[in-house]
Scaffold this motif. Structure first.
Motif, PDB file in Angstrom:
ATOM      1  N   SER A  81       0.824  -1.204   0.000  1.00  0.00           N
ATOM      2  CA  SER A  81       0.000   0.000   0.000  1.00  0.00           C
ATOM      3  C   SER A  81       0.863   1.262   0.000  1.00  0.00           C
ATOM      4  N   LEU A  82       0.302   2.304  -0.583  1.00  0.00           N
ATOM      5  CA  LEU A  82       0.967   3.596  -0.669  1.00  0.00           C
ATOM      6  C   LEU A  82       0.391   4.493   0.420  1.00  0.00           C
ATOM      7  N   SER A  83       1.271   5.184   1.136  1.00  0.00           N
ATOM      8  CA  SER A  83       0.802   6.135   2.142  1.00  0.00           C
ATOM      9  C   SER A  83       1.781   7.289   2.246  1.00  0.00           C
ATOM     10  N   ILE A  84       1.277   8.410   2.690  1.00  0.00           N
ATOM     11  CA  ILE A  84       2.116   9.590   2.884  1.00  0.00           C
ATOM     12  C   ILE A  84       3.196   9.289   3.909  1.00  0.00           C
ATOM     13  N   LEU A  85       2.850   8.589   4.976  1.00  0.00           N
ATOM     14  CA  LEU A  85       3.839   8.274   6.015  1.00  0.00           C
ATOM     15  C   LEU A  85       4.986   7.435   5.453  1.00  0.00           C
ATOM     16  N   LYS A  86       4.675   6.454   4.622  1.00  0.00           N
ATOM     17  CA  LYS A  86       5.729   5.637   4.015  1.00  0.00           C
ATOM     18  C   LYS A  86       6.634   6.491   3.137  1.00  0.00           C
ATOM     19  N   ILE A  87       6.041   7.387   2.379  1.00  0.00           N
ATOM     20  CA  ILE A  87       6.837   8.267   1.517  1.00  0.00           C
ATOM     21  C   ILE A  87       7.748   9.151   2.355  1.00  0.00           C
ATOM     22  N   VAL A  88       7.219   9.718   3.440  1.00  0.00           N
ATOM     23  CA  VAL A  88       8.033  10.558   4.324  1.00  0.00           C
ATOM     24  C   VAL A  88       9.178   9.749   4.930  1.00  0.00           C
ATOM     25  N   LEU A  89       8.891   8.538   5.366  1.00  0.00           N
ATOM     26  CA  LEU A  89       9.935   7.691   5.959  1.00  0.00           C
ATOM     27  C   LEU A  89      10.995   7.307   4.921  1.00  0.00           C
ATOM     28  N   LEU A  90      10.572   7.008   3.703  1.00  0.00           N
ATOM     29  CA  LEU A  90      11.539   6.705   2.644  1.00  0.00           C
ATOM     30  C   LEU A  90      12.404   7.918   2.318  1.00  0.00           C
ATOM     31  N   LEU A  91      11.806   9.098   2.303  1.00  0.00           N
ATOM     32  CA  LEU A  91      12.590  10.314   2.079  1.00  0.00           C
ATOM     33  C   LEU A  91      13.599  10.517   3.199  1.00  0.00           C
ATOM     34  N   GLY A  92      13.207  10.196   4.432  1.00  0.00           N
ATOM     35  CA  GLY A  92      14.153  10.259   5.546  1.00  0.00           C
ATOM     36  C   GLY A  92      15.296   9.276   5.375  1.00  0.00           C
TER      37      GLY A  92
END
Length: 108
Positions: A81-92
């Motif tokens: 699943s895609l989520s904003i939190l996952k994207i933020v964590l991946l960017l981190g």
């Protein structure tokens, strides 16, 4: 050159990790062969790069690239699943990998 090889090896980590998931416990031939070739090439590249890059930094960068690309691929293909939190964590994670590379270069 070692950083380029390390980066390519990180990409291959994502390839073999994804192939491992698709191999169904090594019961599917093509994903199993991709896994085998990918892991050998990825480890060879990692070993080559670590001749000049410190082990802690090199391994963390390799894992970071591989993990990030594996998750991104899974999200793009709908396996995960895609989520904003996952994207933020991946960017981190990406930011930390870049930071380790910059700190490593500053130490030489």
């Amino acid at each position: 050159m070692p950083w380029i090889v390390l980066s390519l090896s990180g990409v291959l980590e994502a390839v073999w990790a994804t192939a491992l998931g698709k191999s169904a416990g090594f019961t599917k031939l093509v994903p199993t062969l991709v896994f085998g070739a990918g892991i050998i090439a990825s480890m060879a590249g990692l070993a080559f790069a670590l001749r000049e890059i410190p082990i802690g930094t090199g391994y963390a960068v390799w894992v970071g690239i591989g993990a990030t690309l594996t998750v991104v691929y899974a999200m793009v293909t709908g396996t995960e699943s895609l989520s904003i939190l996952k994207i933020v964590l991946l960017l981190g994670l990406i930011g930390c990998v870049i930071g380790l590379k910059l700190v490593s270069d500053a130490g030489h």
